[in-house]
Design a protein around this motif. Structure first.
Motif, PDB file in Angstrom:
ATOM      1  N   LEU A   1       0.877  -1.423  -0.300  1.00  0.00           N
ATOM      2  CA  LEU A   1      -0.050   0.017   0.000  1.00  0.00           C
ATOM      3  C   LEU A   1       0.451   1.201  -0.227  1.00  0.00           C
ATOM      4  O   LEU A   1       0.325   2.384  -1.393  1.00  0.00           O
ATOM      5  CB  LEU A   1      -0.629  -0.150   1.061  1.00  0.00           C
ATOM      6  CG  LEU A   1      -1.940   1.098   1.409  1.00  0.00           C
ATOM      7  CD1 LEU A   1      -3.295   0.953   0.358  1.00  0.00           C
ATOM      8  CD2 LEU A   1      -2.629   1.277   2.275  1.00  0.00           C
ATOM      9  N   ARG A   2       1.969   1.017   1.048  1.00  0.00           N
ATOM     10  CA  ARG A   2       2.697   2.149   0.969  1.00  0.00           C
ATOM     11  C   ARG A   2       3.323   2.699  -0.166  1.00  0.00           C
ATOM     12  O   ARG A   2       3.869   3.734  -0.880  1.00  0.00           O
ATOM     13  CB  ARG A   2       3.570   2.542   2.361  1.00  0.00           C
ATOM     14  CG  ARG A   2       2.972   2.238   3.599  1.00  0.00           C
ATOM     15  CD  ARG A   2       3.663   3.051   4.422  1.00  0.00           C
ATOM     16  NE  ARG A   2       4.846   1.675   4.728  1.00  0.00           N
ATOM     17  CZ  ARG A   2       5.089   1.809   6.060  1.00  0.00           C
ATOM     18  NH1 ARG A   2       5.185   2.371   7.110  1.00  0.00           N
ATOM     19  NH2 ARG A   2       6.734   0.627   6.780  1.00  0.00           N
ATOM     20  N   ASP A   3       3.985   1.627  -1.084  1.00  0.00           N
ATOM     21  CA  ASP A   3       4.081   1.879  -2.851  1.00  0.00           C
ATOM     22  C   ASP A   3       3.517   1.842  -3.129  1.00  0.00           C
ATOM     23  O   ASP A   3       4.031   1.796  -4.661  1.00  0.00           O
ATOM     24  CB  ASP A   3       5.392   0.344  -2.212  1.00  0.00           C
ATOM     25  CG  ASP A   3       6.252   0.352  -1.530  1.00  0.00           C
ATOM     26  OD1 ASP A   3       6.994   1.417  -0.984  1.00  0.00           O
ATOM     27  OD2 ASP A   3       6.883  -1.018  -1.208  1.00  0.00           O
TER      28      ASP A   3
ATOM     29  N   ASP B   1       2.505   8.290   7.622  1.00  0.00           N
ATOM     30  CA  ASP B   1       2.723   6.923   7.135  1.00  0.00           C
ATOM     31  C   ASP B   1       3.233   6.931   5.467  1.00  0.00           C
ATOM     32  O   ASP B   1       2.957   6.153   5.378  1.00  0.00           O
ATOM     33  CB  ASP B   1       2.793   5.889   7.646  1.00  0.00           C
ATOM     34  CG  ASP B   1       3.349   5.156   8.910  1.00  0.00           C
ATOM     35  OD1 ASP B   1       3.966   6.234   9.677  1.00  0.00           O
ATOM     36  OD2 ASP B   1       2.910   4.270   9.498  1.00  0.00           O
ATOM     37  N   GLY B   2       2.025   8.087   5.255  1.00  0.00           N
ATOM     38  CA  GLY B   2       1.970   7.602   3.985  1.00  0.00           C
ATOM     39  C   GLY B   2       0.846   7.471   3.210  1.00  0.00           C
ATOM     40  O   GLY B   2       0.959   7.058   1.804  1.00  0.00           O
ATOM     41  N   VAL B   3       0.129   7.585   3.716  1.00  0.00           N
ATOM     42  CA  VAL B   3      -1.385   6.390   3.753  1.00  0.00           C
ATOM     43  C   VAL B   3      -2.344   7.814   3.719  1.00  0.00           C
ATOM     44  O   VAL B   3      -2.364   8.524   4.770  1.00  0.00           O
ATOM     45  CB  VAL B   3      -1.460   4.991   3.844  1.00  0.00           C
ATOM     46  CG1 VAL B   3       0.092   4.001   3.385  1.00  0.00           C
ATOM     47  CG2 VAL B   3      -1.332   5.220   4.848  1.00  0.00           C
ATOM     48  N   HIS B   4      -3.562   6.743   3.518  1.00  0.00           N
ATOM     49  CA  HIS B   4      -4.502   7.848   3.936  1.00  0.00           C
ATOM     50  C   HIS B   4      -5.447   7.469   4.229  1.00  0.00           C
ATOM     51  O   HIS B   4      -6.142   5.983   4.098  1.00  0.00           O
ATOM     52  CB  HIS B   4      -5.636   9.090   2.461  1.00  0.00           C
ATOM     53  CG  HIS B   4      -6.777   9.570   2.713  1.00  0.00           C
ATOM     54  ND1 HIS B   4      -6.548  10.605   3.960  1.00  0.00           N
ATOM     55  CD2 HIS B   4      -8.202   9.613   3.132  1.00  0.00           C
ATOM     56  CE1 HIS B   4      -7.627  11.402   3.680  1.00  0.00           C
ATOM     57  NE2 HIS B   4      -8.599  10.298   3.194  1.00  0.00           N
ATOM     58  N   LEU B   5      -5.678   6.863   5.952  1.00  0.00           N
ATOM     59  CA  LEU B   5      -7.291   6.417   6.317  1.00  0.00           C
ATOM     60  C   LEU B   5      -8.683   7.022   6.012  1.00  0.00           C
ATOM     61  O   LEU B   5      -8.892   8.097   6.211  1.00  0.00           O
ATOM     62  CB  LEU B   5      -7.152   5.848   7.836  1.00  0.00           C
ATOM     63  CG  LEU B   5      -8.215   5.534   8.816  1.00  0.00           C
ATOM     64  CD1 LEU B   5      -8.263   4.764   8.320  1.00  0.00           C
ATOM     65  CD2 LEU B   5      -7.477   6.170  10.131  1.00  0.00           C
ATOM     66  N   VAL B   6      -9.608   6.624   5.489  1.00  0.00           N
ATOM     67  CA  VAL B   6     -10.843   7.184   5.197  1.00  0.00           C
ATOM     68  C   VAL B   6     -11.253   7.026   6.337  1.00  0.00           C
ATOM     69  O   VAL B   6     -12.310   7.048   5.972  1.00  0.00           O
ATOM     70  CB  VAL B   6     -12.055   6.180   3.625  1.00  0.00           C
ATOM     71  CG1 VAL B   6     -12.460   6.452   2.994  1.00  0.00           C
ATOM     72  CG2 VAL B   6     -10.207   6.127   2.637  1.00  0.00           C
ATOM     73  N   ALA B   7     -12.045   4.766   6.362  1.00  0.00           N
ATOM     74  CA  ALA B   7     -12.633   4.968   7.642  1.00  0.00           C
ATOM     75  C   ALA B   7     -12.415   3.993   8.325  1.00  0.00           C
ATOM     76  O   ALA B   7     -11.309   3.321   7.804  1.00  0.00           O
ATOM     77  CB  ALA B   7     -13.795   4.502   7.026  1.00  0.00           C
ATOM     78  N   VAL B   8     -13.016   3.781   9.742  1.00  0.00           N
ATOM     79  CA  VAL B   8     -13.288   3.053  10.595  1.00  0.00           C
ATOM     80  C   VAL B   8     -13.951   1.910  11.313  1.00  0.00           C
ATOM     81  O   VAL B   8     -14.621   2.360  11.581  1.00  0.00           O
ATOM     82  CB  VAL B   8     -11.976   3.011  12.058  1.00  0.00           C
ATOM     83  CG1 VAL B   8     -12.482   1.400  13.324  1.00  0.00           C
ATOM     84  CG2 VAL B   8     -10.472   3.356  11.689  1.00  0.00           C
TER      85      VAL B   8
END
Length: 362
Positions: free
Chosen positions: A109-111, A166-173
């Motif tokens: 994901l990060r890549d 960390d270079g990612v986007h949290l959309v929902a939990v």
């Protein structure tokens, strides 16, 4: 002169009318000012499309439809995104760890090798993620939804900040599940009852700290658990009752045993997009993807709540002996957890630990 004056008046009226029409068209194109994406329906397809790979360890709902809230939530998300973006965003799900275990998926994901991750971020990737694995952090789903599983929840905003760093986007939990204990050897009540068992755990510092000195614990990929039970590599694992049913672990031995230790709320319903993929998405599509993500989490909660209500009966019908812990037995698990707080605080980080507990107790 009168004719010229009259012509000028007419021209002014025409220009005013044209201006009114242009303003109306402009407001419509902008979504009517305050009009939200959920009220507008699918957007117009402008021709540019975005195809995203979604990686997860969870089962394909078409292959395992029973007791599979995780899989159905993913399926709902993919379908809603395709429909509401009018095909501009297409999310292709890859289930059952076919693209790797959770730690591998996170690296992909990060890549930007995959664009969406649905699952549990591990503290091996970022020590702060271990905060959601603290034993007995939450006691019920109402508390979970208030503190982390909603857009305005304080711990959701905290987690979103961490993931941005960390270079990612949290959309929902989502509300995810509480984990009990399943094994094929004997009944488990107090924590001392697992001393003789070989237990599967997942790869996380906090998890390994909790289980490491109370049983013969070892990390194992989710996809290997069924075979591990069959071959005797493991005797049991900490897992939600609904997940035991979905994976049919009760088939390995009759009788088998399940205890409602509920030792951990696991943050297994994170829907995360790679930052590169998120940044190239237009704002109107970002809004729709976000809306779909939260709706999919609602789908999960509705189904998981219904499944939990009948899970114990179905496990018992399939030869699993159910043990509901007494207050005294449960306290042995809680006492063990709290005895490790200082060690887990070091692993997670004092600042993170204090901030999380302050939100829970605040």
């Amino acid at each position: 002169m009168k004719k010229r004056r009259k012509d000028a008046i007419i021209m002014k009226r025409i220009l005013a009318a044209l201006l009114t029409v242009l303003m109306a068209v402009s407001m419509t194109a902008c979504g009517g000012g305050d009009k939200k994406a959920e009220d507008a329906g699918p957007v117009e397809n402008t021709g540019k499309t975005y195809t995203w790979k979604l990686g997860t360890i969870y089962n394909d709902p078409s292959a395992k439809p029973e007791y599979n809230s995780f899989g159905h939530s993913i399926e709902a998300f993919c379908q809603m995104v395709n429909e509401k973006t009018n095909g501009q965003v297409v999310v292709e799900p890859y289930y059952s760890s076919v693209l790797g275990a959770s730690s591998e998926l996170w690296g992909s994901l990060r890549d930007n090798e995959i664009q969406v991750f649905y699952g549990q971020p591990m503290s091996t990737a970022d020590a702060r993620f271990g905060a959601w694995n603290i034993p007995y952090l939450f006691s019920n789903y109402d508390q979970v939804k208030e503190l982390i599983a909603s857009p305005d929840a304080p711990l959701f905003n905290m987690a979103q900040d961490w993931m941005t760093e960390d270079g990612v986007h949290l959309v929902a939990v989502g509300p995810s599940v509480f984990r009990g204990f399943f094994n094929i050897k004997h009944e488990v009540g107090a924590i001392s009852d697992i001393r003789d068992l070989k237990c599967r755990t997942y790869e996380d510092r906090v998890v390994q700290t909790f289980w490491g000195d109370v049983c013969n614990a070892s990390s194992m990929a989710f996809s290997e658990v069924y075979t591990g039970l069959q071959t005797g590599t493991i005797d049991g694992l900490e897992f939600a009752a609904t997940s035991v049913l979905s994976s049919k672990y009760y088939e390995v031995a009759n009788p088998s045993y399940y205890s409602d230790i509920n030792w951990q709320w696991t943050s297994g319903c994170n829907l995360v997009v790679s930052q590169e993929a998120w940044d190239e998405l237009p704002d109107d599509l970002k809004e729709i993807v976000t809306e779909c993500a939260w709706e999919a989490q609602d789908t999960f909660y509705e189904e998981e709540t219904a499944n939990e209500a009948k899970a114990m009966d179905d496990l018992a019908a399939n030869g699993t002996q159910i043990h509901e812990l007494t207050d005294e037995e449960r306290q042995t698990w809680i006492d063990h957890a709290r005895s490790l707080d200082d060690k887990m605080k070091e692993e997670i980080g004092t600042e993170t630990w204090d901030a999380v507990w302050a939100a829970v107790n605040g």
